[in-house]
Design an enzyme around this catalytic site. Sequence first.
Site, PDB file in Angstrom:
ATOM      1  NE  ARG D  99       0.695   2.235  -1.952  1.00 29.45           N
ATOM      2  CZ  ARG D  99       0.295   1.066  -1.471  1.00 29.45           C
ATOM      3  NH1 ARG D  99       1.070   0.012  -1.580  1.00 29.45           N
ATOM      4  NH2 ARG D  99      -0.871   0.943  -0.874  1.00 29.45           N
ATOM      5  CD  GLU D 170       0.762  -1.928   6.418  1.00 40.12           C
ATOM      6  OE1 GLU D 170       0.471  -1.222   5.436  1.00 40.12           O
ATOM      7  OE2 GLU D 170       0.486  -3.137   6.477  1.00 40.12           O
TER       8      GLU D 170
END
Lengths: 136, 136, 482, 482
Positions: D99, D170
Amino acid sequence: MQNPTIVLGVIGADCHSVGNKILEIFFSGEGFKVVNLGVMVSQSEFIDAAIETSASAILVSSLYGHGEIDCQGLRDRCIEKGLDSILLYVGGNLVVGKTPFDEVEEKFKEMGFDRVFPPDADLKQVAAFLQAEVQP
Amino acid sequence: MQNPTIVLGVIGADCHSVGNKILEIFFSGEGFKVVNLGVMVSQSEFIDAAIETSASAILVSSLYGHGEIDCQGLRDRCIEKGLDSILLYVGGNLVVGKTPFDEVEEKFKEMGFDRVFPPDADLKQVAAFLQAEVQP
Amino acid sequence: MLKNKKIEMTEFNSIRKEVLTAWPTGKDVRLEDAFRYQRAIPAAKNFAVAMKNALDRGQILLQPRAGVALVDEHIKLLKHLETEGEADLLPTTIDAYTRQNRYEEAARGIEKSIAAGASLLNGFPAVNHGVPGCRTVVEAVSKPIQVRHGTPDARLLAEITLAAGFTSFEGGGISYNIPYAKKVPLEQSIRDWQYADRLVGLYEENGIRINREPFGPLTGTLVPPFISHTIGIIEGLLALEQGVRSITLGYGQAGNILQDIAAITSLRELAHDYFRAAGHSDYELTIVFHQWMGGFPEDEAKAFSVIGWGSVVAAFAKPEKIIVKTPHEAMGIPTRAANAQGLKATRQIISMLTDQRLFDALSIRQEVDVIKHEVKNLMDKVLELGRGDVAAGTVAAFQAGVLDVPFAPSIYNAGKVMPVRDNEGFLRIFQKGNLPLDNEILAWHRSKLLDRARAEGREISFQMVTDDIYAISKGKLIGRPK
Amino acid sequence: MLKNKKIEMTEFNSIRKEVLTAWPTGKDVRLEDAFRYQRAIPAAKNFAVAMKNALDRGQILLQPRAGVALVDEHIKLLKHLETEGEADLLPTTIDAYTRQNRYEEAARGIEKSIAAGASLLNGFPAVNHGVPGCRTVVEAVSKPIQVRHGTPDARLLAEITLAAGFTSFEGGGISYNIPYAKKVPLEQSIRDWQYADRLVGLYEENGIRINREPFGPLTGTLVPPFISHTIGIIEGLLALEQGVRSITLGYGQAGNILQDIAAITSLRELAHDYFRAAGHSDYELTIVFHQWMGGFPEDEAKAFSVIGWGSVVAAFAKPEKIIVKTPHEAMGIPTRAANAQGLKATRQIISMLTDQRLFDALSIRQEVDVIKHEVKNLMDKVLELGRGDVAAGTVAAFQAGVLDVPFAPSIYNAGKVMPVRDNEGFLRIFQKGNLPLDNEILAWHRSKLLDRARAEGREISFQMVTDDIYAISKGKLIGRPK
Ligand code: B12
Ligand code: B12
């Protein structure tokens, strides 16, 4: 071949009637001649009914937890009364408390039951066992 | 006695900021001088801040599961940089997955942390430990 | 012929002699001693008082079911439910032999349980344990405790357990016969329950209020509310006639929330109507709701959801008591751990929902309008800042704190907005930072927060926010002060 | 300057070169090959199709979160959620190093996980596993699968996972920055997400619909709906501009059911308003509801209730998708068993409530009146039979079947009444036996049952009763035919 007769009932002081009604409806639908003794049935009531109707099997239910106490000696009594080869099935919540089913099965097989079923028994499967195992 | 200075932060690539804000508010309220580095703090940022502010303790948080990887070597680095006797506390969801707390505690004590806390640590208790254990 | 008329004392006493000789432990029961013993029980342990308090305070009390064969084990079980499970009210569930007055079989069950080192009975054989055994149980616990059973002829059971200090007795001449027995004439069971009710009436006349609870759910299986309501009201009338004054009518969850709420509401109103019409006025009526009483899923995760759903319904329907199931329901008598889990799961829901009111289309529409209004405030500003461009506007809006995410870690987030719950658990704005909310909305938020501040007797403060953050993990939605 | 304008292809391609060289696995990505691969994926595995179908059919789809370090283990996990957990949609949750684009640390995490024989990463490092590793995952499962993360710069992650056959992605430039990062400029993250959206737009233009889902809950902690709605709508507008056509806006449970239902309703309406006002018409909008995103209770029984309550709200608010938590939430990444438990508990509630409508004061009052009417019918008859005496009347009433308890075992019970649920799950009367219900009520029951019969395309029959008896243990309230 004639439709085999089976005796149904809930043993001991047990009042759980819902499952018993379902079993009656189900096995009648499967072509058995069902003699339903309802709830709170004693060992001798089971045996008398089986003799009277020449039944091939007795299906004992016990839901309330006292199954272990209530079922002891049923096989011996059957033999005493000349029901040498009658099939004995038993099912329900057979002992007090959540218990691994293997243990329950072993216990009741030792008591002389031919087959032992948990509450979520597949009834179609039970009917198949019965068809295969009743004496013609 | 002066209020002891403590350095707070969430180690590694961890972005969980809610607990960190709570800790800042709590320890300030308890009379500590709190240097809060916020989230995503590297080992060297912790150490630099501790040196700069002559802090008595570093409170490391890790919530996101990588605590085990992120915390390795922190004690050695402190010693390298001359922070010989600084207190190291660590707390949060320190490892990946639900794990018995004893195991977690042992793991982090071996890494050189003085005290290790679960997510539901009693903060009053933590403040008491700090008060008792910081060098005057 | 059977009549709804108070049993006369001479008749009562002559029946009583017989009742007490049905099993040896009966001879221990002496009423004067029983009254003395009951009078010494503190109000905090009286079931009728607890129910009345719940009514006055709008509380929902949690009660599990539980009973095992031996006194010591039974005490351990109840203490676990009291401490770990945080039950408000305790049960003593009676075994099925005792329910059929088969005390000899119960005695064998006790012996076998001792031998097996585990309970082979599905409940506590109170008659066999007698007054002394039962008193040991009552004295070991600190919460009000009730006898729960299913006994068509519960006269001896009532004599022994009330003498032993139990302060509530479940059952009734219809509800403990029809679903529980096969061959007991209804006339007989109603008569026998008139006796039990008269016994409770005697305690009442001697200054001891015992709670009585007809068994609402009946077979627990697809019973429409009007049927169980009618039976409950009848049992209520029968009990009142014999001098009972604390009465709790029951209802078992049917599954549709609308019907269930309507059922609880109507049960309360109907009972008052019929009781008053029959000339009664001096009584305390409370309502108990039973979580799903029919067959449960075997999977524990699914069972938890059934328990949770029953709790949700209760939270909106507001009975005074809820009877709690366990994740072991479909499998067998629950372990004490499973029983405590049922209590914890229920508590979590009841507490989370305690401040929420029954919603209706109108108030939802109102809340929809509020949200639309707020969004428009922000969006207009974003576009203004971006001169019509939403991307540019967003960056500018964050810079300006016009968009501001509470508790976000980013340095590009102003972090000035502070949300907090209002008195019903709605999220409102405590510190608006630079959010471009107009005065109308702000005043509205403010008034909502003032409601909460007033209710909690404290200022609107950051402490509320902290409390709100912890609330759900502590089983609440709103972080109230202790 | 940042603008909400479609990125031109020349610019896109020049950025793309850089993106693909950020980590060695980037060089495997070839768009033509990716389009070919995606086109071969059956509709049943396309996320956008699943969401659209849910919208059309009024379904709520269940999706867990899950991701571990190694491909094989990740597949085992997903397969467990698919079979044991019966998830409708699958996730691949990305680890926290990835991430932050810290691929080297992710690589070390993979090594250490192999050495430890357990996942030491909190998610699946998709970039490190590259297109072939990711395709192994996609091919191993049979449900639509989505990338779930929290990545401010997700360009390479999008390139790799979309090329590998994931059909939903997402995140967003605000929602994956502000709550997830500390020092990433918002302008930067919006730009980088415009790239990701443009990439999805390219797939769209090549006949492949990829679903996009802005992250609604933000910090998951006390975020008032109007804040997250505004951000969600902005991200929607940004995505649409780049050519995205399937968009799912999200909202995290706030806790008050009224506010939560109003939030879902308003989110849907507002999004359409703003999207249309911006000139968009050719898009598919769906809504995702997140079960409680803040701190969970540590106790698993209590956690189940939080999960259950979120599910109740969803059942009434009717989003197209619900993201499911687990009983391990407060403790750590869930085991696959705990993850499946969350799904089962959720499913149980969603199914139990599927036929229930939002209730309001008016319809409850109506149901209260019906029950009162029914009780009066019975009570009048009981008193008539008892010539004013309720006890005598009761015995007579049971004899006459005027009082009759369904499924009761007693021989003193007529057992002629047969109840059954109506089309909303209310218990109604199927066979009235001798119940003294008047024609008005009977006709009303009948019409309710006909509604159900019509809906199920079968006669009102005893089979319905049997089906209803099993329903709750099978996770339903009404026993519908298969
Ligand atoms: C409804 C219910 C009641 C109602 C019964 C009303 C009535 N007259 O029928 C009431 C509230 C009155 C009641 C009372 C009691 N109950 Co009860 N009851 C239940 C409950 C919730 C559902 C039973 C039911 O109707 N299921 C639906 C039917 C369709 O399923 P079934 O009964 O299991 O029958 C099926 C199968 O078991 C199987 N089967 C049954 N027998 C046989 C035989 C054969 C040969 C085969 C092949 C299959 C088979 O097929 C049947 C049809 O599918 C169960 C828990 C559960 N299952 O969720 C507890 C449960 C059975 N009850 C229990 C107990 C203990 C009692 C009480 C003693 C009170 C107490 N201590 O809690 C009293 C019993 C009093 C007495 N004298 O019997 C326990 C038994 C515990 C144990 N075995 O360890 C249970 C399991 C609950 C629990 N976990 O504590 N109960
Ligand atoms: C809210 C939340 C989020 C939000 C965070 C928003 C934000 N910016 O803060 C969002 C949705 C963004 C998020 C993201 C992620 N999350 Co998260 N998240 C949570 C959640 C639900 C609540 C955390 C919280 O705010 N709690 C309330 C505060 C007050 O409590 P706290 O954080 O625990 O802090 C207290 C204590 O831990 C203690 N404490 C903490 N540090 C220290 C230090 C010392 C010295 C002491 C004494 C005490 C102490 O005191 C604090 C104050 O009381 C938790 C689960 C839970 N707890 O219920 C998961 C959880 C922490 N998240 C988790 C994960 C894995 C992630 C993600 C990686 C996504 C994923 N794979 O699911 C990403 C992380 C990305 C990243 N880069 O970090 C996992 C961690 C797993 C593990 N350790 O095994 C958890 C446990 C959920 C789970 N069971 O999977 N998350």
